[in-house]
Scaffold this motif. Structure first.
Motif, PDB file in Angstrom:
ATOM      1  N   THR A  15     -38.796  24.192  -1.414  1.00 27.59           N
ATOM      2  CA  THR A  15     -39.372  23.849  -0.117  1.00 27.59           C
ATOM      3  C   THR A  15     -38.729  22.539   0.304  1.00 27.59           C
ATOM      4  N   HIS A  16     -38.042  22.550   1.422  1.00 32.22           N
ATOM      5  CA  HIS A  16     -37.230  21.393   1.804  1.00 32.22           C
ATOM      6  C   HIS A  16     -37.663  20.844   3.145  1.00 32.22           C
ATOM      7  N   ILE A  17     -37.389  19.574   3.349  1.00 32.41           N
ATOM      8  CA  ILE A  17     -37.860  18.887   4.557  1.00 32.41           C
ATOM      9  C   ILE A  17     -37.140  19.352   5.829  1.00 32.41           C
ATOM     10  N   LEU A  18     -35.896  19.782   5.744  1.00 36.84           N
ATOM     11  CA  LEU A  18     -35.153  20.162   6.939  1.00 36.84           C
ATOM     12  C   LEU A  18     -35.693  21.459   7.524  1.00 36.84           C
ATOM     13  N   ASN A  19     -35.900  21.468   8.838  1.00 33.39           N
ATOM     14  CA  ASN A  19     -36.347  22.706   9.480  1.00 33.39           C
ATOM     15  C   ASN A  19     -35.142  23.430  10.088  1.00 33.39           C
ATOM     16  N   ALA A  20     -35.400  24.592  10.675  1.00 34.47           N
ATOM     17  CA  ALA A  20     -34.324  25.441  11.194  1.00 34.47           C
ATOM     18  C   ALA A  20     -33.489  24.720  12.253  1.00 34.47           C
ATOM     19  N   LYS A  21     -34.167  24.000  13.150  1.00 37.52           N
ATOM     20  CA  LYS A  21     -33.450  23.292  14.225  1.00 37.52           C
ATOM     21  C   LYS A  21     -32.531  22.215  13.652  1.00 37.52           C
ATOM     22  N   GLU A  22     -33.031  21.457  12.672  1.00 35.34           N
ATOM     23  CA  GLU A  22     -32.213  20.399  12.062  1.00 35.34           C
ATOM     24  C   GLU A  22     -31.011  20.989  11.333  1.00 35.34           C
ATOM     25  N   LEU A  23     -31.227  22.087  10.640  1.00 32.50           N
ATOM     26  CA  LEU A  23     -30.120  22.746   9.942  1.00 32.50           C
ATOM     27  C   LEU A  23     -29.078  23.238  10.935  1.00 32.50           C
ATOM     28  N   PHE A  24     -29.540  23.871  12.021  1.00 33.46           N
ATOM     29  CA  PHE A  24     -28.632  24.368  13.061  1.00 33.46           C
ATOM     30  C   PHE A  24     -27.833  23.217  13.660  1.00 33.46           C
ATOM     31  N   MET A  25     -28.527  22.118  14.006  1.00 29.43           N
ATOM     32  CA  MET A  25     -27.848  20.979  14.623  1.00 29.43           C
ATOM     33  C   MET A  25     -26.878  20.309  13.661  1.00 29.43           C
ATOM     34  N   GLN A  26     -27.236  20.241  12.386  1.00 30.39           N
ATOM     35  CA  GLN A  26     -26.333  19.624  11.424  1.00 30.39           C
ATOM     36  C   GLN A  26     -25.050  20.437  11.308  1.00 30.39           C
ATOM     37  N   GLY A  27     -25.188  21.753  11.234  1.00 26.19           N
ATOM     38  CA  GLY A  27     -24.006  22.609  11.188  1.00 26.19           C
ATOM     39  C   GLY A  27     -23.167  22.484  12.445  1.00 26.19           C
ATOM     40  N   PHE A  28     -23.836  22.454  13.604  1.00 24.38           N
ATOM     41  CA  PHE A  28     -23.138  22.353  14.882  1.00 24.38           C
ATOM     42  C   PHE A  28     -22.362  21.043  14.986  1.00 24.38           C
ATOM     43  N   ILE A  29     -23.042  19.930  14.702  1.00 23.59           N
ATOM     44  CA  ILE A  29     -22.404  18.610  14.844  1.00 23.59           C
ATOM     45  C   ILE A  29     -21.285  18.429  13.824  1.00 23.59           C
ATOM     46  N   ALA A  30     -21.517  18.886  12.590  1.00 21.02           N
ATOM     47  CA  ALA A  30     -20.472  18.751  11.563  1.00 21.02           C
ATOM     48  C   ALA A  30     -19.207  19.500  11.965  1.00 21.02           C
ATOM     49  N   CYS A  31     -19.365  20.668  12.569  1.00 23.15           N
ATOM     50  CA  CYS A  31     -18.189  21.459  12.942  1.00 23.15           C
ATOM     51  C   CYS A  31     -17.524  20.946  14.215  1.00 23.15           C
ATOM     52  N   ILE A  32     -18.320  20.585  15.217  1.00 23.90           N
ATOM     53  CA  ILE A  32     -17.743  20.161  16.504  1.00 23.90           C
ATOM     54  C   ILE A  32     -17.010  18.826  16.368  1.00 23.90           C
ATOM     55  N   THR A  33     -17.378  18.023  15.358  1.00 27.50           N
ATOM     56  CA  THR A  33     -16.725  16.730  15.156  1.00 27.50           C
ATOM     57  C   THR A  33     -15.725  16.762  13.994  1.00 27.50           C
ATOM     58  N   ASN A  34     -15.426  17.940  13.503  1.00 26.49           N
ATOM     59  CA  ASN A  34     -14.514  18.089  12.367  1.00 26.49           C
ATOM     60  C   ASN A  34     -13.058  18.048  12.852  1.00 26.49           C
ATOM     61  N   PRO A  35     -12.303  17.019  12.485  1.00 26.33           N
ATOM     62  CA  PRO A  35     -10.908  16.930  12.947  1.00 26.33           C
ATOM     63  C   PRO A  35     -10.065  18.114  12.510  1.00 26.33           C
ATOM     64  N   LYS A  36     -10.336  18.643  11.314  1.00 28.54           N
ATOM     65  CA  LYS A  36      -9.560  19.779  10.797  1.00 28.54           C
ATOM     66  C   LYS A  36      -9.678  20.974  11.732  1.00 28.54           C
ATOM     67  N   ALA A  37     -10.878  21.237  12.238  1.00 27.52           N
ATOM     68  CA  ALA A  37     -11.087  22.381  13.131  1.00 27.52           C
ATOM     69  C   ALA A  37     -10.291  22.225  14.415  1.00 27.52           C
ATOM     70  N   TRP A  38     -10.366  21.039  15.026  1.00 28.65           N
ATOM     71  CA  TRP A  38      -9.645  20.809  16.285  1.00 28.65           C
ATOM     72  C   TRP A  38      -8.129  20.901  16.105  1.00 28.65           C
ATOM     73  N   ILE A  39      -7.631  20.204  15.099  1.00 22.07           N
ATOM     74  CA  ILE A  39      -6.179  20.163  14.889  1.00 22.07           C
ATOM     75  C   ILE A  39      -5.641  21.544  14.531  1.00 22.07           C
ATOM     76  N   PHE A  40      -6.340  22.226  13.618  1.00 25.75           N
ATOM     77  CA  PHE A  40      -5.857  23.533  13.175  1.00 25.75           C
ATOM     78  C   PHE A  40      -5.887  24.551  14.306  1.00 25.75           C
ATOM     79  N   LEU A  41      -6.987  24.597  15.044  1.00 25.16           N
ATOM     80  CA  LEU A  41      -7.087  25.584  16.119  1.00 25.16           C
ATOM     81  C   LEU A  41      -6.155  25.267  17.282  1.00 25.16           C
ATOM     82  N   ALA A  42      -5.984  23.979  17.577  1.00 24.52           N
ATOM     83  CA  ALA A  42      -5.051  23.602  18.649  1.00 24.52           C
ATOM     84  C   ALA A  42      -3.622  23.976  18.278  1.00 24.52           C
ATOM     85  N   ALA A  43      -3.322  23.969  16.981  1.00 28.59           N
ATOM     86  CA  ALA A  43      -1.976  24.340  16.528  1.00 28.59           C
ATOM     87  C   ALA A  43      -1.836  25.850  16.349  1.00 28.59           C
TER      88      ALA A  43
END
Length: 198
Positions: A100-128
């Protein structure tokens, strides 16, 4: 277009350990695969946005204007540091072999979203990667959306492999879940600091 080349390139890049895969593995261990799906959904949605922007050249503009990307990246890193702190100070309890963990569904969703949208590897790789496979005379067509759909399917699969791997490991470390929780928070903090200062 060589579809096999596209799929194999993205499949290999997708399975490389990074920010998003670390999150999937950590949450697979801490809260199991089903709850980790919220984090995975946020990451996949963010990746779809990154892929679309990269395909339509906006991603390239962001990469060429580093100060815009730096602001986004630092804000994302601060948010992940905040969530890592919440994990570190929380107390998880074992109930029927589940955490049983403190993070709820919204926090988990937002953490995944923010981690990916700010990931330099994703931007650089996809732009290339994306532009060479698009129709140069008309990049905004059905093929672009098909390529993005393939990318999202591959990414969902790789996230699931990492999260299920974490869930499998959890069976062997249930007695030490409090230690694992603290270590996961420390790993997330390292990831956040890497995002801020890299």
């Amino acid at each position: 277009m060589d579809w096999l080349l596209f799929v194999s390139n993205f499949l290999m890049a997708s399975f490389l350990p990074g920010i998003n895969m670390t999150l999937a593995l950590n949450y697979g261990i801490l809260i199991g695969y089903k709850k980790t799906l919220f984090m995975i959904s946020g990451s996949v949605l963010a990746l779809g946005i990154v892929a679309f922007l990269s395909a339509t050249s906006i991603g390239i503009i962001i990469i060429k204007k580093p100060f815009i990307f730096e602001i986004i990246k630092v804000c994302g890193g601060i948010y992940i540091l905040y969530l890592a702190f919440k994990i570190f100070i929380s107390t998880s309890k074992i109930k029927d072999s589940k955490v049983t963990h403190i993070l709820n569904a919204k926090e988990l969703f937002m953490q995944g979203f923010i981690a990916c949208i700010t990931n330099p590897k994703a931007w650089i790789f996809l732009a290339a990667l994306l532009p060479p496979f698009l129709d140069k005379s008309n990049p905004f067509n059905a093929k672009m959306f098909l390529l993005i759909f393939i990318i999202l399917c591959i990414e969902f699969f790789s996230f699931s492999v990492y999260a299920l791997g974490g869930t499998f490991l959890k069976k062997f470390i249930t007695k030490y879940i409090s230690i694992v929780q603290k270590l996961s928070a420390i790993l997330l903090s390292i990831v956040a600091l890497w995002m801020i200062f890299w």
